[in-house]
Write a protein that holds these residues in place. Sequence first.
Motif, PDB file in Angstrom:
ATOM      1  N   GLY A  15       0.684  -1.425  -0.021  1.00 51.70           N
ATOM      2  CA  GLY A  15      -0.076   0.049  -0.074  1.00 51.70           C
ATOM      3  C   GLY A  15       0.788   1.314   0.051  1.00 51.70           C
ATOM      4  N   ASN A  16       1.940   1.130   0.237  1.00 49.85           N
ATOM      5  CA  ASN A  16       2.776   2.429   0.529  1.00 49.85           C
ATOM      6  C   ASN A  16       3.430   2.627  -1.144  1.00 49.85           C
ATOM      7  N   SER A  17       4.371   3.758  -1.251  1.00 47.28           N
ATOM      8  CA  SER A  17       4.920   4.121  -2.397  1.00 47.28           C
ATOM      9  C   SER A  17       6.191   4.256  -2.488  1.00 47.28           C
ATOM     10  N   LEU A  18       6.786   4.070  -3.714  1.00 48.73           N
ATOM     11  CA  LEU A  18       8.228   4.461  -3.670  1.00 48.73           C
ATOM     12  C   LEU A  18       8.621   5.236  -4.977  1.00 48.73           C
ATOM     13  N   ARG A  19       9.503   5.894  -5.190  1.00 50.52           N
ATOM     14  CA  ARG A  19       9.841   6.636  -6.519  1.00 50.52           C
ATOM     15  C   ARG A  19      11.455   6.374  -6.698  1.00 50.52           C
ATOM     16  N   LEU A  20      11.387   5.439  -8.189  1.00 45.96           N
ATOM     17  CA  LEU A  20      12.627   5.047  -8.554  1.00 45.96           C
ATOM     18  C   LEU A  20      13.110   6.419  -9.534  1.00 45.96           C
ATOM     19  N   SER A  21      14.505   6.181  -9.413  1.00 45.37           N
ATOM     20  CA  SER A  21      15.178   7.165 -10.405  1.00 45.37           C
ATOM     21  C   SER A  21      16.044   6.487 -11.182  1.00 45.37           C
ATOM     22  N   CYS A  22      16.170   6.921 -12.572  1.00 48.37           N
ATOM     23  CA  CYS A  22      17.282   6.380 -13.683  1.00 48.37           C
ATOM     24  C   CYS A  22      18.060   7.619 -14.134  1.00 48.37           C
ATOM     25  N   SER A  53      10.275  10.536 -25.019  1.00 48.27           N
ATOM     26  CA  SER A  53       9.983  12.106 -25.147  1.00 48.27           C
ATOM     27  C   SER A  53       9.611  12.583 -26.518  1.00 48.27           C
ATOM     28  N   ARG A  54      10.467  12.006 -27.464  1.00 48.89           N
ATOM     29  CA  ARG A  54      10.510  12.563 -28.698  1.00 48.89           C
ATOM     30  C   ARG A  54       9.303  12.409 -29.460  1.00 48.89           C
ATOM     31  N   ASP A  55       8.172  11.596 -29.077  1.00 50.10           N
ATOM     32  CA  ASP A  55       6.773  11.770 -29.637  1.00 50.10           C
ATOM     33  C   ASP A  55       5.540  11.518 -28.536  1.00 50.10           C
ATOM     34  N   GLY A  56       6.217  11.361 -27.167  1.00 52.13           N
ATOM     35  CA  GLY A  56       5.246  11.773 -26.292  1.00 52.13           C
ATOM     36  C   GLY A  56       4.557  10.247 -25.691  1.00 52.13           C
ATOM     37  N   ASP A  57       5.184   9.145 -26.268  1.00 54.17           N
ATOM     38  CA  ASP A  57       4.553   8.019 -25.894  1.00 54.17           C
ATOM     39  C   ASP A  57       4.786   7.586 -24.620  1.00 54.17           C
ATOM     40  N   THR A  58       3.919   7.050 -23.776  1.00 53.68           N
ATOM     41  CA  THR A  58       4.259   6.102 -22.686  1.00 53.68           C
ATOM     42  C   THR A  58       3.402   5.121 -22.751  1.00 53.68           C
ATOM     43  N   TYR A  59       3.833   3.969 -22.022  1.00 55.77           N
ATOM     44  CA  TYR A  59       3.130   2.576 -21.931  1.00 55.77           C
ATOM     45  C   TYR A  59       3.360   2.137 -20.597  1.00 55.77           C
ATOM     46  N   TYR A  60       2.635   1.133 -20.256  1.00 57.50           N
ATOM     47  CA  TYR A  60       2.431   0.429 -18.865  1.00 57.50           C
ATOM     48  C   TYR A  60       1.914  -0.911 -19.216  1.00 57.50           C
ATOM     49  N   ALA A  61       2.615  -1.830 -18.374  1.00 58.66           N
ATOM     50  CA  ALA A  61       2.128  -3.027 -18.169  1.00 58.66           C
ATOM     51  C   ALA A  61       0.773  -3.109 -17.546  1.00 58.66           C
ATOM     52  N   ASP A  62      -0.047  -3.937 -17.976  1.00 61.99           N
ATOM     53  CA  ASP A  62      -1.476  -3.943 -17.363  1.00 61.99           C
ATOM     54  C   ASP A  62      -1.345  -4.250 -15.747  1.00 61.99           C
ATOM     55  N   SER A  63      -0.260  -4.891 -15.437  1.00 60.58           N
ATOM     56  CA  SER A  63      -0.315  -5.120 -14.112  1.00 60.58           C
ATOM     57  C   SER A  63       0.028  -3.968 -13.000  1.00 60.58           C
ATOM     58  N   VAL A  64       0.328  -2.935 -13.706  1.00 63.11           N
ATOM     59  CA  VAL A  64       0.813  -1.578 -13.293  1.00 63.11           C
ATOM     60  C   VAL A  64      -0.029  -0.459 -13.363  1.00 63.11           C
ATOM     61  N   LYS A  65      -0.631  -0.461 -14.474  1.00 65.13           N
ATOM     62  CA  LYS A  65      -1.708   0.768 -14.633  1.00 65.13           C
ATOM     63  C   LYS A  65      -2.463   1.027 -13.669  1.00 65.13           C
ATOM     64  N   GLY A  66      -2.376   2.567 -13.569  1.00 68.71           N
ATOM     65  CA  GLY A  66      -3.145   3.140 -12.523  1.00 68.71           C
ATOM     66  C   GLY A  66      -2.483   3.213 -11.236  1.00 68.71           C
ATOM     67  N   ARG A  67      -1.515   2.455 -11.059  1.00 68.55           N
ATOM     68  CA  ARG A  67      -0.609   2.563  -9.714  1.00 68.55           C
ATOM     69  C   ARG A  67       0.801   3.224 -10.032  1.00 68.55           C
ATOM     70  N   PHE A  68       1.622   3.129 -11.243  1.00 67.13           N
ATOM     71  CA  PHE A  68       2.610   3.587 -11.487  1.00 67.13           C
ATOM     72  C   PHE A  68       2.748   4.602 -12.591  1.00 67.13           C
ATOM     73  N   THR A  69       3.461   5.624 -12.639  1.00 61.54           N
ATOM     74  CA  THR A  69       3.608   6.542 -13.399  1.00 61.54           C
ATOM     75  C   THR A  69       5.123   6.940 -13.631  1.00 61.54           C
ATOM     76  N   ILE A  70       5.308   6.749 -15.129  1.00 60.52           N
ATOM     77  CA  ILE A  70       6.564   7.418 -15.630  1.00 60.52           C
ATOM     78  C   ILE A  70       6.718   8.704 -16.090  1.00 60.52           C
ATOM     79  N   SER A  71       7.798   9.276 -15.659  1.00 59.71           N
ATOM     80  CA  SER A  71       8.205  10.775 -16.117  1.00 59.71           C
ATOM     81  C   SER A  71       9.543  11.035 -16.246  1.00 59.71           C
TER      82      SER A  71
END
Length: 126
Positions: A15-22, A53-71
């Motif tokens: 239920g908690n959160s983390l933010r990963l950085s690359c 970022s060149r075309d604005g595409d973002t994708y998510y696996a179904d298992s994380v949609k709605g919970r994870f956000t890439i930026s």
Amino acid sequence: QVQLVESGGGLVQPGNSLRLSCAASGFSFDYYAIGWFRQVPGKEREAVSYIDSRDGDTYYADSVKGRFTISRDSAKNTVYLQMNNLKPEDTAIYYCAATLSRLLRLWVFWNEYDYWGQGTQVTVSS
């Protein structure tokens, strides 16, 4: 020298959160697409999310949609994966990877990427 460095992993309760950085060095994320993958020992590497970022595409696996956000933050040459409402099944080593190619729906295939980080461990457990 091209290098990707992940950080932000750790042990959290469900239920908690983390933010990963690359963070990238040796090249600019402005010209690359970035994918996040995860892997549990003995299992296949799983695609989690992707940003181009060149075309604005973002994708998510179904298992994380709605919970994870890439930026991304161009000024810091860093891509983030905000992970909310974490579940025990999210436990894995998380890797970021970079590619010059515009992968579109091929983003889920780990062998399409040119550069990889060393990974950061995420453990979700009570």
